[in-house]
Design a protein around this motif. Structure first.
Motif, PDB file in Angstrom:
ATOM      1  N   GLN A 176       0.858  -1.559  -0.036  1.00 56.45           N
ATOM      2  CA  GLN A 176      -0.091  -0.055  -0.189  1.00 56.45           C
ATOM      3  C   GLN A 176       0.997   1.481  -0.228  1.00 56.45           C
ATOM      4  N   ARG A 177       2.102   0.987   1.129  1.00 57.29           N
ATOM      5  CA  ARG A 177       2.613   2.558   0.913  1.00 57.29           C
ATOM      6  C   ARG A 177       3.433   2.830  -0.587  1.00 57.29           C
ATOM      7  N   ARG A 178       3.597   1.407  -1.523  1.00 55.63           N
ATOM      8  CA  ARG A 178       4.429   1.675  -2.827  1.00 55.63           C
ATOM      9  C   ARG A 178       4.010   2.547  -3.136  1.00 55.63           C
ATOM     10  N   ARG A 179       2.574   1.743  -3.226  1.00 55.28           N
ATOM     11  CA  ARG A 179       1.084   2.130  -4.245  1.00 55.28           C
ATOM     12  C   ARG A 179       1.033   3.689  -3.860  1.00 55.28           C
ATOM     13  N   GLU A 180       0.626   3.484  -2.804  1.00 55.87           N
ATOM     14  CA  GLU A 180      -0.030   5.729  -2.637  1.00 55.87           C
ATOM     15  C   GLU A 180       1.937   6.832  -3.544  1.00 55.87           C
ATOM     16  N   LEU A 181       3.010   5.770  -3.058  1.00 61.63           N
ATOM     17  CA  LEU A 181       4.053   6.758  -3.331  1.00 61.63           C
ATOM     18  C   LEU A 181       4.334   6.637  -4.712  1.00 61.63           C
ATOM     19  N   ALA A 182       3.893   5.547  -5.394  1.00 62.29           N
ATOM     20  CA  ALA A 182       3.903   6.140  -7.108  1.00 62.29           C
ATOM     21  C   ALA A 182       2.674   6.568  -7.597  1.00 62.29           C
ATOM     22  N   GLU A 183       1.699   7.326  -6.524  1.00 62.60           N
ATOM     23  CA  GLU A 183       0.079   7.946  -7.149  1.00 62.60           C
ATOM     24  C   GLU A 183       0.822   8.859  -6.787  1.00 62.60           C
ATOM     25  N   ILE A 185       3.952  10.245  -7.032  1.00 66.25           N
ATOM     26  CA  ILE A 185       4.605  10.286  -7.910  1.00 66.25           C
ATOM     27  C   ILE A 185       4.267  10.414  -9.405  1.00 66.25           C
ATOM     28  N   ARG A 186       2.894   9.683  -9.524  1.00 65.35           N
ATOM     29  CA  ARG A 186       2.204  10.470 -10.882  1.00 65.35           C
ATOM     30  C   ARG A 186       1.588  11.608 -11.069  1.00 65.35           C
ATOM     31  N   ALA A 187       1.117  11.829  -9.860  1.00 62.38           N
ATOM     32  CA  ALA A 187       0.413  13.204 -10.226  1.00 62.38           C
ATOM     33  C   ALA A 187       1.100  14.579 -10.137  1.00 62.38           C
ATOM     34  N   ARG A 188       2.693  14.051  -9.463  1.00 62.43           N
ATOM     35  CA  ARG A 188       3.940  15.375  -9.861  1.00 62.43           C
ATOM     36  C   ARG A 188       3.811  15.753 -11.255  1.00 62.43           C
ATOM     37  N   ILE A 189       4.318  13.860 -11.973  1.00 59.80           N
ATOM     38  CA  ILE A 189       4.402  13.998 -13.086  1.00 59.80           C
ATOM     39  C   ILE A 189       3.629  14.489 -13.797  1.00 59.80           C
ATOM     40  N   GLU A 190       2.492  14.295 -14.295  1.00 63.71           N
ATOM     41  CA  GLU A 190       1.404  14.889 -14.776  1.00 63.71           C
ATOM     42  C   GLU A 190       1.221  16.577 -14.100  1.00 63.71           C
ATOM     43  N   ALA A 191       1.090  16.859 -13.002  1.00 63.95           N
ATOM     44  CA  ALA A 191       0.951  18.379 -13.049  1.00 63.95           C
ATOM     45  C   ALA A 191       1.681  19.124 -13.522  1.00 63.95           C
ATOM     46  N   ARG A 192       3.311  18.623 -13.369  1.00 65.51           N
ATOM     47  CA  ARG A 192       3.995  19.185 -14.403  1.00 65.51           C
ATOM     48  C   ARG A 192       4.350  19.530 -15.711  1.00 65.51           C
ATOM     49  N   SER A 193       2.970  18.177 -16.204  1.00 69.51           N
ATOM     50  CA  SER A 193       3.223  18.107 -17.487  1.00 69.51           C
ATOM     51  C   SER A 193       1.917  19.160 -18.390  1.00 69.51           C
TER      52      SER A 193
END
Length: 193
Positions: A176-183, A185-193
Motif C-alpha cells: 500500500q505504501r508503494r502504491r501511494e508513493l507511485a500515485e 509521483i504520477r500526480a507530480r509528473i502529470e501536474a508538471r506536464s
C-alpha cells in the motif's frame, strides 16, 4: 536475484563461524559460551550440531554476492508440529550493514523451505547492531530482565514473534505504501506536464 541467500551450514563453514563466535562485539551482544571453550570443543560442538542435532537445532550460512559468506543463522527450540522455532544470527563485521537483508532472507527461508509459521526473535537490549534501541522498544512483545549472562553481566532481552499473519500484514502495508508513493509521483509528473 536476492542480495542475501541462505544455504545449509557445512563443515567447511566451521572455521569462519568459530572466528565470529570469538569476535568481541558478537560475544558481548549474543553469547559468550565460546570465550570459555577451547578450539577443539567449539569445533566439536558445531560438528555435532551438523551431524546429530537436526531435530532440535539447525544452522545456516548466509551468503552475499557471488556466494561470499557474510554470516550465519541458527534455529533452536524447534517445534516441528507447531511449526515454531527461535532464530539467532550473527553477521561478520564487514557485512553488518547488510544485516536487515540477512534477517529478511533467513525469515523467508524458514517460511518457504522449512514451513515455519511462527518465528521467535530475541535481541539483548544493549545490542543495537541491527535495530536501534527505539525500534527494539517499539517492536518487542516481552521484556525479560536478567535473561542472559554475557561478558560478566546479566543482560535484559526483548522477545517478539513473527507469524504468517504478521508477515501478510507487513507485506500488505508495504504494498500500500508503494502504491501511494507511485500515485504521488504520477500526480507530480502529470501536474508538471
Amino acid at each position: 536475484m536476492p542480495i542475501v541467500t541462505v544455504r545449509h551450514f557445512t563443515e567447511e563453514d566451521i572455521p569462519l563461524r568459530t572466528e565470529l563466535l570469538r569476535e568481541a562485539r558478537f560475544t558481548a551482544n549474543l553469547t559468550d559460551f565460546a570465550v570459555g571453550a577451547g578450539d577443539d570443543g567449539l569445533i566439536a560442538r558445531q560438528h555435532r550440531t551438523i551431524t546429530e542435532e537436526h531435530r532440535t537445532k539447525r544452522m545456516f550460512t548466509l551468503c552475499g554476492p557471488r556466494g561470499r559468506v557474510m554470516g550465519f543463522a541458527w534455529i533452536t527450540s524447534i517445534d516441528w508440529r507447531a511449526q515454531r522455532c527461535e532464530l539467532s544470527f550473527g553477521v561478520l563485521p564487514r557485512d553488518r550493514g547488510l544485516g536487515a537483508l540477512a534477517v529478511y532472507a533467513v525469515h523467508k527461508h524458514l517460511r518457504d523451505e522449512l514451513n515455519m509459521r511462527v518465528i521467535v526473535n530475541q535481541v539483548l537490549t544493549h545490542n543495537t547492531m541491527f535495530l536501534s534501541a527505539e525500534a527494539l522498544e517499539a517492536q518487542h512483545q516481552v521484556r525479560c530482565e536478567r535473561d542472559s549472562y554475557t561478558v560478566g553481566e546479566w543482560r535484559t532481552a526483548c522477545y517478539w514473534t513473527l507469524s504468517d499473519e504478521d508477515v501478510r500484514k507487513h507485506e500488505a502495508s508495504a504494498g500500500q505504501r508503494r502504491r501511494e508513493l507511485a500515485e504521488r509521483i504520477r500526480a507530480r509528473i502529470e501536474a508538471r506536464s
